[in-house]
Write a protein that holds these residues in place. Structure first.
Motif, PDB file in Angstrom:
ATOM      1  N   ARG A 357      39.159  42.114  45.729  1.00 36.69           N
ATOM      2  CA  ARG A 357      38.695  43.396  46.468  1.00 36.69           C
ATOM      3  C   ARG A 357      39.423  44.855  46.147  1.00 36.69           C
ATOM      4  NH1 ARG A 357      41.767  43.897  51.334  1.00 36.69           N
ATOM      5  NH2 ARG A 357      42.971  41.979  51.313  1.00 36.69           N
ATOM      6  N   HIS A 358      40.474  44.584  45.593  1.00 35.97           N
ATOM      7  CA  HIS A 358      41.458  45.725  45.378  1.00 35.97           C
ATOM      8  C   HIS A 358      41.082  46.288  44.023  1.00 35.97           C
ATOM      9  CE1 HIS A 358      44.015  44.772  48.390  1.00 35.97           C
ATOM     10  NE2 HIS A 358      44.118  43.639  48.081  1.00 35.97           N
ATOM     11  N   HIS A 359      40.352  45.554  43.171  1.00 34.01           N
ATOM     12  CA  HIS A 359      39.711  45.923  41.731  1.00 34.01           C
ATOM     13  C   HIS A 359      38.561  46.380  41.477  1.00 34.01           C
ATOM     14  CE1 HIS A 359      43.780  44.704  40.979  1.00 34.01           C
ATOM     15  NE2 HIS A 359      43.438  43.316  41.603  1.00 34.01           N
ATOM     16  N   THR A 360      37.657  46.169  42.659  1.00 35.78           N
ATOM     17  CA  THR A 360      36.133  46.133  42.453  1.00 35.78           C
ATOM     18  C   THR A 360      35.732  47.674  42.688  1.00 35.78           C
ATOM     19  OG1 THR A 360      35.585  45.635  44.683  1.00 35.78           O
ATOM     20  CG2 THR A 360      35.478  43.777  43.177  1.00 35.78           C
ATOM     21  N   ARG A 361      34.428  47.840  42.044  1.00 38.00           N
ATOM     22  CA  ARG A 361      34.024  49.167  42.294  1.00 38.00           C
ATOM     23  C   ARG A 361      32.403  48.954  42.780  1.00 38.00           C
ATOM     24  NH1 ARG A 361      35.003  53.243  37.893  1.00 38.00           N
ATOM     25  NH2 ARG A 361      33.420  54.443  38.571  1.00 38.00           N
ATOM     26  N   PHE A 362      32.078  49.028  43.951  1.00 41.06           N
ATOM     27  CA  PHE A 362      30.677  49.151  44.567  1.00 41.06           C
ATOM     28  C   PHE A 362      30.310  47.581  44.246  1.00 41.06           C
ATOM     29  CE2 PHE A 362      30.723  53.267  42.466  1.00 41.06           C
ATOM     30  CZ  PHE A 362      30.868  54.019  43.730  1.00 41.06           C
ATOM     31  N   GLY A 363      31.458  46.655  44.549  1.00 40.92           N
ATOM     32  CA  GLY A 363      31.087  45.333  44.641  1.00 40.92           C
ATOM     33  C   GLY A 363      30.947  44.690  43.178  1.00 40.92           C
ATOM     34  N   VAL A 364      31.134  45.501  42.046  1.00 42.06           N
ATOM     35  CA  VAL A 364      31.365  44.867  40.972  1.00 42.06           C
ATOM     36  C   VAL A 364      32.739  44.647  40.470  1.00 42.06           C
ATOM     37  CG1 VAL A 364      30.601  45.455  38.434  1.00 42.06           C
ATOM     38  CG2 VAL A 364      29.234  46.415  40.274  1.00 42.06           C
ATOM     39  N   LEU A 365      32.680  43.277  39.878  1.00 45.13           N
ATOM     40  CA  LEU A 365      34.019  42.910  39.564  1.00 45.13           C
ATOM     41  C   LEU A 365      34.677  43.652  38.415  1.00 45.13           C
ATOM     42  CD1 LEU A 365      33.365  39.004  39.197  1.00 45.13           C
ATOM     43  CD2 LEU A 365      33.790  40.384  41.225  1.00 45.13           C
ATOM     44  N   ASN A 366      36.041  43.887  38.292  1.00 43.77           N
ATOM     45  CA  ASN A 366      36.744  44.327  37.178  1.00 43.77           C
ATOM     46  C   ASN A 366      37.077  43.118  36.353  1.00 43.77           C
ATOM     47  OD1 ASN A 366      38.548  45.159  35.242  1.00 43.77           O
ATOM     48  ND2 ASN A 366      39.406  46.740  36.818  1.00 43.77           N
ATOM     49  N   ARG A 367      36.590  42.798  35.253  1.00 43.26           N
ATOM     50  CA  ARG A 367      36.696  41.666  34.681  1.00 43.26           C
ATOM     51  C   ARG A 367      38.087  41.533  34.064  1.00 43.26           C
ATOM     52  NH1 ARG A 367      34.607  37.129  33.965  1.00 43.26           N
ATOM     53  NH2 ARG A 367      34.531  37.213  31.910  1.00 43.26           N
ATOM     54  N   ALA A 368      38.477  42.704  33.475  1.00 43.36           N
ATOM     55  CA  ALA A 368      39.698  42.780  32.639  1.00 43.36           C
ATOM     56  C   ALA A 368      41.043  42.454  33.751  1.00 43.36           C
ATOM     57  CB  ALA A 368      39.905  44.108  32.331  1.00 43.36           C
ATOM     58  N   SER A 369      40.821  42.993  34.851  1.00 44.52           N
ATOM     59  CA  SER A 369      41.891  42.877  35.764  1.00 44.52           C
ATOM     60  C   SER A 369      41.870  41.514  36.472  1.00 44.52           C
ATOM     61  CB  SER A 369      42.059  43.983  36.956  1.00 44.52           C
ATOM     62  OG  SER A 369      41.358  43.416  37.935  1.00 44.52           O
ATOM     63  N   GLU A 370      40.762  40.745  36.399  1.00 44.64           N
ATOM     64  CA  GLU A 370      40.712  39.497  36.828  1.00 44.64           C
ATOM     65  C   GLU A 370      41.256  38.392  35.963  1.00 44.64           C
ATOM     66  OE1 GLU A 370      37.438  38.026  38.898  1.00 44.64           O
ATOM     67  OE2 GLU A 370      37.547  39.458  40.328  1.00 44.64           O
ATOM     68  N   ILE A 371      41.023  38.755  34.805  1.00 40.75           N
ATOM     69  CA  ILE A 371      41.833  37.888  33.720  1.00 40.75           C
ATOM     70  C   ILE A 371      43.134  38.098  33.562  1.00 40.75           C
ATOM     71  CG2 ILE A 371      41.771  37.528  31.205  1.00 40.75           C
ATOM     72  CD1 ILE A 371      38.818  38.472  31.114  1.00 40.75           C
ATOM     73  N   ALA A 372      43.647  39.263  33.843  1.00 39.29           N
ATOM     74  CA  ALA A 372      45.047  39.691  33.850  1.00 39.29           C
ATOM     75  C   ALA A 372      45.940  38.910  34.951  1.00 39.29           C
ATOM     76  CB  ALA A 372      45.359  41.095  33.783  1.00 39.29           C
ATOM     77  N   THR A 373      45.179  39.255  36.263  1.00 40.22           N
ATOM     78  CA  THR A 373      45.645  38.676  37.299  1.00 40.22           C
ATOM     79  C   THR A 373      45.997  36.878  37.251  1.00 40.22           C
ATOM     80  OG1 THR A 373      44.727  40.179  38.590  1.00 40.22           O
ATOM     81  CG2 THR A 373      45.922  38.221  39.860  1.00 40.22           C
ATOM     82  N   ALA A 374      44.792  36.318  36.774  1.00 42.37           N
ATOM     83  CA  ALA A 374      44.957  35.017  36.487  1.00 42.37           C
ATOM     84  C   ALA A 374      45.815  34.508  35.530  1.00 42.37           C
ATOM     85  CB  ALA A 374      43.322  34.413  36.044  1.00 42.37           C
ATOM     86  N   GLU A 375      45.852  35.266  34.320  1.00 38.41           N
ATOM     87  CA  GLU A 375      46.879  34.958  33.221  1.00 38.41           C
ATOM     88  C   GLU A 375      48.577  35.006  33.785  1.00 38.41           C
ATOM     89  OE1 GLU A 375      46.213  33.494  30.795  1.00 38.41           O
ATOM     90  OE2 GLU A 375      44.351  33.798  30.004  1.00 38.41           O
TER      91      GLU A 375
END
Ligand SMILES: Nc1ncnc2c1ncn2[C@@H]1O[C@H](COP(=O)(O)OP(=O)(O)OP(=O)(O)O)[C@@H](O)[C@H]1O
Ligand SMILES: [Mg+2]
Lengths: 503, 316
Positions: A357-375
């Motif tokens: 939720r810290h990286h989303t905009r209007f409920g749309v995911l920020n794929r790049a940051s999700e991948i980075a967090t997971a990695e």
């Protein structure tokens, strides 16, 4: 040739070599330890033994006879019983029914209840297991369920019994009963394979030991007489670990979390405590002492019936986890299977579910940051997996635990981190890395609450220990006052001799 | 060779492979199948099922169920026709239909999420209530459309393709995006995977479920409008049994009834497979009675395939 022989066992999952060319033997009347890091292949080996999984190559033989099981049922019939890491009982059935499942004494399809109860009762009694067999399994504690599983093995007159991390959710008293049972089975000439991450237990129980690393045989000890713990640790993780706690003193800051007269349906006695910035507070107690119940109230997982929760001087009025997380309080629950992992979803999604939720905009995911967090967290916590897209259910138990920890460590703006049995099922090497992460978070000003049933752990990493007993906080000790005897005495309800349950 | 085949069929894209093969076979074997006219007819025949499948996918992915979709589609169609007849404005009629759909869905969601009533029971009840409302409103008879403009919704074309097909394509796109790229979609899948763990991870489970059912209502409203326009009237008995076709298409598309697993591409393929089967059987003049059997068999095979796929992953 030994009684039970594993010979050149190899098993590959998509992208993972779980076992390669593992061979060793176990003698009759021996308890054989199986150790290794998370994902080393211990459970896989046990699953192959039980006919649950097929090896790609290699064979298992008992008394020189090659065993080829088409199913777990087949293994049962050949006297091989496995008690898995995740228990497998039918919750809606009674203890007696669970123990007779698949072999109900019956005439014309009607279960002979009296005979069933007689049979089961006799076996339970002879094994020294004290559980009401008319109770439904869903009403039993995890420890009691474990006992029922073991009773199953005894009922079947097994030749080979394998236990996969049986004590990870047992209280020390329950563990003692289990150890006594294992000693007896050894005396009867059974072969017992014992998987555990706890060196103390392994050295107390086992006659011989195999260490796996990355799916390969790292060491095989026929006897444990001349083997030291440090040596085994080195064989497991491939390096020496001098001090697994690695404690570093810190300065405590202002009060972050203040709990006043908090109570709920499962915790009648109002509880009071506080945790300061930079402080690691331990909660010790026996299983059922009310620690998890208290933490669930703080987190809003269960509704509170009274009391106040204050974080950094501001009262929290939210009554659900959603609100608590937004106020900066997070809880990593103890029951990984039920409250933690989201089956069928990837590691990446399991980590990001809250922090995204810290990286989303209007409920749309920020794929790049999700991948980075997971990695980042896969790397930081050394999760053994071919890819972040792997379904979490395919990870080994300890690796699942790491992913759930990653979910909370990746949260931002956390003021109070509560972890309930954070290192359950986690190997020694990864443990010390997780402690190090906790110290860093505390140094950055977080207040950390650690609930644990392992006394050495709370004593090793906490600045202060609160002991709970029978639903109330019974003692509070600062680090300079830590003493095993005193803590155990405060944890015991009826002041039995502490030595009887010392872990 | 058989190993390779097994790997392809049981792999991620197994369903797509089967679809392509089936499509090629039917094209080669069934006369008049692969013609522009028939293709458009085929797509038009799956519009209602396809549109409703978009949100049914969310429902199933969250471990829920919605049996009331057929009734909502019929009811919304009625409302659209009656409201535009009464007000003389088609736009008002459409808005009224969508609002009614959303309202029914919202009620479903609140009862299921807040009062914790089983979704099967709840939507079984609303399915009957809403059908009853549709029948009462029209006294059991079809209601004709006054304004010819209303027909245009279904008849008009853009680039030679009828509007309803465009609507379907746009909804596929939107809901595919919502499922994969938004918090709402990920939360839906997480709830299906493990509701309690999702709640403890801070997902607002109740609100998400209410939204899912409300969206389902909205989408049924849209489907109802297009259907009414195509059959040129509001029919209280329209779309009977729609819920079963929609759920079949979703399951065919690999959506797990146990929750937590769904893909838009799978659902699209599921909808198309159902459409192709029906279309081919019509072209071959197979009597309707037999068509039931074929549809049932296809569904069973799809579920078996899915089962094989998961056990192939488990034990090898
Ligand atoms: N069904 C599966 N699909 C894919 N990979 C799997 C599957 N089961 C296990 N693995 C992988 O095989 C490896 C060995 O797993 P295993 O469960 O045997 O580890 P373990 O030694 O029991 O670890 P732990 O101490 O964490 O329980 C791991 O890397 C795991 O991710
Ligand atoms: Mg394991």
């Amino acid at each position: 040739m030994s009684f039970l022989d594993f010979s050149r066992i190899t098993k590959t999952y998509p992208g993972v070599k779980a076992l390669s060319d593992v061979s060793f033997g176990v003698d009759k009347g021996a308890v054989h330890g199986l150790m290794g890091e998370n994902g080393a292949g211990k459970s896989t080996l046990i699953k192959i033994l039980s006919g649950d999984q097929l090896a790609d190559a290699g064979e298992i033989s008992i008394e020189g006879k090659v065993q080829a099981y088409a199913s777990t049922r087949d293994a049962f019939d050949n006297g091989v019983i496995v008690i898995h890491q995740e228990l497998q009982l039918v919750p809606e059935l009674t203890v007696a029914e669970n123990l007779s499942l698949g072999r109900f004494p019956a005439s014309a399809g009607i279960i002979a209840r009296a005979r069933m109860l007689d049979d089961v009762g006799a076996k339970l009694k002879s094994a020294g297991i004290d559980i009401d067999m008319r109770r439904k399994v869903k009403t039993l504690s995890i420890g009691e369920r474990q006992m029922v599983e073991i009773a199953k093995a005894i009922m079947l007159d097994a030749r080979v019994i394998a236990l996969d991390e049986p004590t990870s959710s047992l209280s020390s008293r329950e563990s003692e009963i289990l150890f006594a049972l294992i000693d007896r089975l050894r005396g009867e000439g059974k072969v017992i394979i014992y998987v555990s991450h706890r060196l103390d237990e392994v050295f107390r129980l086992c006659d011989s030991l195999t260490v796996l690393r990355d799916g390969k045989l790292a060491a095989h000890h026929i006897s444990l007489k001349d083997v030291t713990r440090d040596q085994v640790v080195a064989e497991m993780v491939g390096r020496e670990i001098s001090d697994i706690w690695g404690f570093r003193p810190r300065k405590a800051g202002d009060i972050r979390l203040k709990i006043e007269a908090l109570s709920g349906a499962k915790l009648r006695t109002p509880a009071n405590f506080e945790a300061r910035a930079g402080e690691i507070v331990g909660f010790f107690g026996l299983i059922g002492a009310g620690r998890s119940e208290l933490m669930r109230l703080v987190f809003g997982a269960d509704p509170r019936s009274g009391g106040a929760i204050t974080v950094d001087g501001k009262g929290i009025h939210a009554t659900d986890p959603h609100g608590a997380i937004r106020a900066g309080v997070v809880l990593c629950s103890e029951d990984r299977k039920h409250d933690g992992i989201i089956q069928g979803r990837s590691i990446e999604e399991n980590i990001n579910i809250s922090s995204r939720r810290h990286h989303t905009r209007f409920g749309v995911l920020n794929r790049a940051s999700e991948i980075a967090t997971a990695e980042t967290f896969i790397k930081k916590l050394k999760v053994r997996t071919p890819s972040r897209k792997q379904d979490i259910i395919n990870l080994s138990g300890g690796n699942q635990q790491k992913v759930i920890l990653g979910r909370w460590l990746s949260e931002q703006g956390v003021r109070v981190l509560i972890v309930d049995e954070p290192t359950r099922g986690i190997d020694v090497g990864a443990k010390s890395e997780i402690y190090e992460l906790l110290y860093q978070l505390a140094e950055d000003g977080m207040a950390i609450v650690v609930v644990s049933s392992e006394l050495p752990e709370v004593m090793g990493i906490c600045d202060r220990i609160l002991v709970m007993c029978g639903g109330r906080i019974s003692a509070e000790l600062n680090r300079n006052q830590f003493a095993e005897k005193a803590i155990l005495a405060a944890a015991l309800p009826d002041k039995k001799t502490p030595d009887a349950i010392a872990s | 060779m058989t190993d390779r085949l097994k790997k392809i069929l049981l792999g991620e894209q197994g369903l797509v492979v089967i679809f392509v093969v089936a499509f090629a076979l039917v094209s080669a074997l069934v006369p008049n199948f692969l013609t522009d006219r028939n293709m458009l007819g085929l797509l038009q025949s799956v519009v209602t099922v396809g549109i409703v499948a978009c949100t049914m996918m969310f429902c199933l992915a969250a471990r829920d169920f919605d049996l009331s979709v057929g009734s909502i589609v019929a009811f919304a169609g009625m409302v659209a026709v009656m409201a535009s007849n009464a007000t003389g404005s088609i736009l008002l009629g459409l808005l009224a239909a969508i609002a009614c759909g959303a309202f029914v869905g919202f009620i479903n969601g609140v009862v299921i999420a807040k009062f914790r009533i089983n979704a099967l029971i709840t939507t079984l009840a609303t399915m009957q209530i809403v059908r009853g409302l549709a029948l009462i409103a029209s006294d059991g008879r079809a209601v004709g459309i006054n304004s010819p403009d209303f027909y245009q919704l279904a008849l008009s074309k853009l680039l030679g393709i009828p509007t309803p097909i465009w609507v379907l394509a746009v909804l596929f796109g939107i809901f595919g995006f919502v499922l994969n790229r938004t918090v709402f979609g990920k939360n839906t899948l997480a709830i299906g995977g493990n509701p309690e763990a999702s709640r403890l991870a801070g997902v607002n489970v109740d609100r998400t479920r209410i939204w899912i059912f409300t969206l389902q209502g909205v989408v049924c409203g849209i489907a109802g409008i297009l259907l009414a326009s195509r059959i040129t009237s509001g029919q209280p008995n329209a779309a009977v049994g729609l819920e079963l076709s929609v759920i079949s298409a979703c399951v065919l598309g690999g959506v797990s009834l146990a929750g937590g697993r769904a893909t838009m591409s799978g659902v699209i393929v599921g909808v198309l497979i159902m459409g192709i089967a029906e279309n081919a059987m019509n072209l071959l003049n197979i009597p309707a009675f037999y068509q039931y059997i074929v549809r049932g068999v296809i569904l069973l095979l799809a579920v078996l395939l899915d089962n094989l796929r998961s056990s192939a992953l488990g034990r090898r």
